[in-house]
Design an enzyme around this catalytic site. Structure first.
Site, PDB file in Angstrom:
ATOM      1  CB  VAL A   5      54.648  74.603  35.047  1.00  0.00           C
ATOM      2  CG1 VAL A   5      53.339  73.930  35.402  1.00  0.00           C
ATOM      3  CG2 VAL A   5      54.627  76.064  35.479  1.00  0.00           C
ATOM      4  CE  LYS A  62      63.242  69.746  33.436  1.00  0.00           C
ATOM      5  NZ  LYS A  62      64.679  70.069  33.397  1.00  0.00           N
ATOM      6  CD  GLU A  63      57.586  74.647  39.699  1.00  0.00           C
ATOM      7  OE1 GLU A  63      58.438  75.536  39.761  1.00  0.00           O
ATOM      8  OE2 GLU A  63      56.369  74.894  39.644  1.00  0.00           O
ATOM      9  CE  LYS A 107      54.833  80.640  29.680  1.00  0.00           C
ATOM     10  NZ  LYS A 107      55.953  79.801  30.093  1.00  0.00           N
ATOM     11  N   GLY A 130      62.369  81.186  44.872  1.00  0.00           N
ATOM     12  CA  GLY A 130      62.478  80.598  43.527  1.00  0.00           C
ATOM     13  C   GLY A 130      63.623  79.595  43.423  1.00  0.00           C
ATOM     14  CG  ASP A 162      98.198  74.375   3.200  1.00  0.00           C
ATOM     15  OD1 ASP A 162      98.625  74.605   2.064  1.00  0.00           O
ATOM     16  OD2 ASP A 162      97.562  75.207   3.889  1.00  0.00           O
TER      17      ASP A 162
HETATM   18  C1  GDG Z   1      62.057  81.456  31.954  1.00  0.00           C
HETATM   19  C2  GDG Z   1      61.817  80.709  30.659  1.00  0.00           C
HETATM   20  C3  GDG Z   1      62.491  78.615  31.814  1.00  0.00           C
HETATM   21  C4  GDG Z   1      53.770  80.380  38.064  1.00  0.00           C
HETATM   22  N1  GDG Z   1      52.576  80.800  38.482  1.00  0.00           N
HETATM   23  C5  GDG Z   1      52.589  80.765  39.814  1.00  0.00           C
HETATM   24  C6  GDG Z   1      53.807  80.289  40.238  1.00  0.00           C
HETATM   25  N2  GDG Z   1      54.532  80.069  39.128  1.00  0.00           N
HETATM   26  C7  GDG Z   1      55.907  79.586  39.121  1.00  0.00           C
HETATM   27  C8  GDG Z   1      55.998  78.147  38.668  1.00  0.00           C
HETATM   28  C9  GDG Z   1      57.403  78.085  38.125  1.00  0.00           C
HETATM   29  C10 GDG Z   1      57.610  79.479  37.568  1.00  0.00           C
HETATM   30  O1  GDG Z   1      56.650  80.320  38.166  1.00  0.00           O
HETATM   31  C11 GDG Z   1      57.432  79.526  36.059  1.00  0.00           C
HETATM   32  O2  GDG Z   1      58.512  78.905  35.515  1.00  0.00           O
HETATM   33  P1  GDG Z   1      58.727  78.733  33.945  1.00  0.00           P
HETATM   34  O3  GDG Z   1      59.864  77.849  33.701  1.00  0.00           O
HETATM   35  O4  GDG Z   1      57.476  78.183  33.369  1.00  0.00           O
HETATM   36  O5  GDG Z   1      58.908  80.213  33.303  1.00  0.00           O
HETATM   37  P2  GDG Z   1      59.746  81.576  33.644  1.00  0.00           P
HETATM   38  O6  GDG Z   1      60.391  81.481  34.969  1.00  0.00           O
HETATM   39  O7  GDG Z   1      58.823  82.684  33.448  1.00  0.00           O
HETATM   40  O8  GDG Z   1      60.798  81.827  32.486  1.00  0.00           O
HETATM   41  C12 GDG Z   1      61.440  79.269  30.942  1.00  0.00           C
HETATM   42  C13 GDG Z   1      62.753  79.456  33.050  1.00  0.00           C
HETATM   43  O9  GDG Z   1      63.068  80.805  32.730  1.00  0.00           O
HETATM   44  C14 GDG Z   1      63.908  78.897  33.871  1.00  0.00           C
HETATM   45  O10 GDG Z   1      65.110  78.960  33.144  1.00  0.00           O
HETATM   46  O11 GDG Z   1      62.029  77.344  32.210  1.00  0.00           O
HETATM   47  O12 GDG Z   1      61.317  78.554  29.728  1.00  0.00           O
HETATM   48  O13 GDG Z   1      60.810  81.332  29.899  1.00  0.00           O
HETATM   49  O14 GDG Z   1      58.325  77.870  39.156  1.00  0.00           O
HETATM   50  O15 GDG Z   1      55.770  77.316  39.784  1.00  0.00           O
HETATM   51  N3  GDG Z   1      54.103  80.116  41.533  1.00  0.00           N
HETATM   52  C15 GDG Z   1      53.150  80.419  42.457  1.00  0.00           C
HETATM   53  N4  GDG Z   1      51.951  80.918  42.086  1.00  0.00           N
HETATM   54  C16 GDG Z   1      51.631  81.086  40.801  1.00  0.00           C
HETATM   55  O16 GDG Z   1      50.523  81.538  40.512  1.00  0.00           O
HETATM   56  N5  GDG Z   1      53.422  80.250  43.744  1.00  0.00           N
END
Ligand code: GDG
Length: 738
Positions: free
Chosen positions: A391, A393-394, A292, A36, A508
């Site tokens: 997601v 940004k990725e 979401k 991660g 004051d």
């Molecule tokens: C918190 C906050 C904040 C998802 N499905 C699969 C997969 N992913 C990976 C994505 C991404 C990560 O999981 C999801 O990242 P998010 O940012 O959307 O959400 P969280 O990590 O749950 O939560 C969020 C984050 O913390 C960071 O501070 O952005 O707002 O809620 O990296 O790629 N990866 C793979 N298979 C999947 O099916 N390999």
């Protein structure tokens, strides 16, 4: 990016989940870290922190919850070349109340603005506290001087304060990964919980959020709950400041940028491309969650299909939902709703050869994810609320080809940064439908222009920049001006002061030159402050403007040549001269005011009336009744309604309600002094509402400083009364050396 070296010995990360799996190999069990963004960021931080004295890289310690089944595994398994994992085991019932209950069933929905999903349970709060105790026990055995403890996310809001109490000298950072909501939401938490959570966070030295909005919301909550002074980005506690700042989390840009070219990703992409019959592809991936906006997204797509029959058979929406929390009823319910909607849309629009939505409820491999990021034409990211959202940004980082369109919800933290996305409101299905159409029709040049700008941003603001900036924020603690909490830039201020020809300083008294004390008669400036004033008086005109009476001020400043202004501007005494009366009103207004105040003295034992020569005040600082503050507002209202021939001002101060003729004020007298001589340097400092008159009357180039918290007309702020002492000492030192 310029990389400076922070001065920490070791890094101790604390998060709810340990980012490791224990794998069986031929040699035995092995600790393997996940891939991660947080792990990569932490690894790069450790690199920057350098080696330990014997030249070896310092291992990173990571404290997190672990399944009790791992309890029997030998401790040595929890260590590899880079990391030492410290599993926190806890009773399963406590874990349930802490994690599923308080964290996921209360804080998660509430902080994502879904209060109707929030469940408020006292036993869950007890479990949340107990779980935090377990984390503390584990940490406490671990912390050594020179360590940086970095705590993550909403499951551990109580922990920073607990660590601070156990180790007062520890350096503690905290990062909040979800939105921090407006106070109106925080206020829904019972008083004791919200106070414990806010105080818990303030145990840290640096608190990070994704966006400036979340920072503002947090500061708003701190002000409402604890009423602490705030100086720029620092919350000032009595013994130390806390830096609060936005650090937008990001992704490992290079990793996503290059992975699209890996052979496995290329193969998978080709496979998908032919499976999808070379249709245009819209893609989304989310964990199953009501935040979401998955159903509204589907409705937006349905509307698009309805309005654009020419796109039928030419576009496919690949929608992956990753299983999550699906034992909870709410989550089962949204899963059912999503699947019914998908079925309905596919049934309505699909044909034998075309499925409008390719839906799967499963997680993907990294290769599959990369293949879809790099294949799709439109990424449709439409959360109803998201702290940041990685997601999107990725997706952008993956698009080395500068193609593809990002449709992004304005309610995701990422929307603050990725301005070149098509920004939509996720509940507005027409807007979503329009954006899909615009995205599918967008000319390649425009796609390229938008993508390039977003990619440039993410290249600079990648996850390493995030962790670097967070580390560097510790340099702002305890502040660039040790011992002085102010947003005034001291050095240009002192230079201007030294170079000025005619200087005027207006102060004051209570809360400014002297601390607020229980017995007003004993309030007195410290010896250091008296000394600074005496030295300053040699080269400046000093004025003390107070609500106090003449006798008190004269006695307090007997040996210092200052101008004294008593009773909020009713009397003036220049050094070595007799008092002048500036108040010209007749005294016939006092009697009806006294009558109303007397009723409040009867109602609130311990309160009393103070009669000055030109004013009358009701003091209630010793009253214990809970409603006395509210009732003081009621008194002020009643006093404003008393009709008298003299126009009056009713002033609500700190535990006092005072009435005086409105024709003179601290402002009128400040103005009359300032107009007598062509001053080229003016400083005015005060903490009270009456000082606002003074701040308002002075020219806008004057240095006006408000002491403490609350709204003010002053240009600058000093956190505490002791900061006034420090500032005057610095000013008097400048005169000595000038
Ligand atoms: C918190 C906050 C904040 C998802 N499905 C699969 C997969 N992913 C990976 C994505 C991404 C990560 O999981 C999801 O990242 P998010 O940012 O959307 O959400 P969280 O990590 O749950 O939560 C969020 C984050 O913390 C960071 O501070 O952005 O707002 O809620 O990296 O790629 N990866 C793979 N298979 C999947 O099916 N390999």
């Amino acid at each position: 990016m310029k990389v400076s070296k922070p001065s920490f010995k070791r890094l101790l990360i604390v998060s709810y989940r340990l980012p490791f799996t224990i794998k069986q190999t031929k040699e035995g069990l092995e600790l393997v870290q996940n891939s991660g963004g947080l792990v990569s960021a932490v690894l790069s931080m450790a690199e920057r922190m350098g080696n330990n004295p014997d030249g070896q890289a310092t291992k990173i310690h990571w404290v997190g919850h672990a399944d009790p089944k791992l309890k029997s595994i030998d401790q040595s398994v929890f260590e590899n070349e880079t990391f030492v994992a410290h599993p926190v085991f806890m009773d399963e019932a406590v874990h349930k109340g802490f994690y599923e209950g308080f964290s996921n069933d209360l804080i998660w929905p509430l902080f994502h603005y879904f209060p109707s999903y929030a469940s408020f349970s006292e036993p869950n709060f007890d479990d949340y506290q107990q779980a935090s105790n377990r984390f503390l026990e584990e940490l406490d055995q671990l912390i050594e001087p020179g360590d940086l403890v970095w705590i993550h996310d909403f499951q551990l809001m109580l922990l920073p304060r607990q660590v601070r109490e156990a180790r007062p000298d520890a350096t503690i950072g905290y990062f909040f990964h979800i939105p921090f909501p407006t106070y109106e939401i925080v206020k829904l938490l019972p008083r004791t919980w919200r106070q414990a959570l806010i105080e818990g966070l303030l145990g840290a030295d640096v608190i990070g959020f994704h966006t400036a909005d979340y920072v503002q919301h947090f500061i708003q909550s701190v002000s409402e709950v604890l009423n602490l002074p705030i100086i720029g980005n620092r919350i000032v506690l009595p013994d130390r400041p806390v830096v609060v700042k936005d650090f937008p989390i990001s992704v490992d840009f290079n990793k996503f940028n290059s992975s699209g070219q890996e052979p496995a990703v290329i193969d998978t992409r080709h496979f998908y491309h032919s499976e999808l019959r070379q249709n245009k592809v819209i893609f989304s991936v989310d964990r199953l969650d009501y935040t979401k906006g998955i159903t509204s997204r589907l409705l937006g797509y349905e509307r698009f299909l309805n309005q654009n029959p020419d796109w039928h058979d030419k576009v496919t929406f690949v929608m992956t939902v990753v299983p999550s929390r699906d034992k909870i009823e709410q989550y089962q319910e949204i899963k059912r709703e999503i699947e019914e909607t998908v079925g309905r849309i596919n049934g309505l629009f699909g044909s034998i050869g075309w499925r409008p939505i390719v839906y799967s409820y499963a997680s993907m491999t990294f290769t599959e994810l990369m293949a879809l990021y790099t294949l799709c034409d439109v990424a449709l990211i439409t959360p109803i609320r998201d702290g940041m959202n990685l997601v999107c940004k990725e997706f952008v980082a993956s698009r080395q080809d500068n193609r593809g369109v990002l449709i992004l919800s304005e309610l995701a933290g990422a929307a603050q940064e990725l301005k070149d996305a098509l920004i939509i409101n996720p509940t507005d299905t027409q807007e979503v439908a329009d954006a899909i159409k615009q995205g599918l029709h967008m000319a390649p040049e425009e796609q390229e222009r938008r993508m390039q700008r977003m990619r440039h941003h993410l290249q600079n603001y990648n996850v390493f920049r995030w962790s670097h900036d967070f580390l560097m924020a510790f340099d702002e603690v305890p502040g660039s001006q040790p011992g002085l909490e102010t947003d005034l830039s001291l050095s240009p201020f002192l230079t201007a002061f030294a170079e000025a020809q005619q200087r005027l300083l207006l102060f004051d008294f209570d809360g400014t030159l002297a601390p607020i004390v229980d017995d007003p008669a004993s309030a007195r400036p410290s010896d250091t402050l008296r000394e600074s004033l005496s030295r300053l008086a040699e080269a400046t005109d000093l004025v003390v403007i107070s609500g106090r009476n003449r006798a008190f001020l004269e006695k307090t400043f007997d040996s210092i040549p200052v101008h004294l202004v008593a009773e909020h501007g009713a009397f003036l005494k220049k050094p070595g001269q007799p008092w002048e009366r500036l108040d010209l009103s007749a005294g016939d207004w006092v009697e009806p005011i006294r009558t109303v105040m007397s009723q409040f003295v009867d109602r609130f034992p311990g309160s009393f009336i103070e009669e000055k020569e030109t004013a009358i005040a009701w003091h209630y600082r010793l009253v214990e009744a809970d409603d006395v503050d509210t009732q003081s507002v009621e008194l002020a209202t009643q006093l404003r309604d008393v009709s008298t021939s003299t126009p009056l001002a009713v002033i609500q101060g700190n535990k006092v309600v005072e009435v005086k003729p409105s024709q003179h004020s601290k402002g009128t007298v400040a103005l009359s002094i300032f107009e007598q001589i062509p001053y080229d340097f003016i400083v005015s400092i005060g903490d009270d509402t009456t000082d606002e008159d003074m701040f308002r009357q002075l020219p806008n180039w004057a240095y006006t400083l408000k002491v403490g918290s609350g709204a003010s007309y002053a240009r600058y702020r000093l956190a505490r009364q002791q900061d006034v002492e420090t500032l005057l000492k610095r000013m008097s030192d400048v005169l000595v050396t000038a």
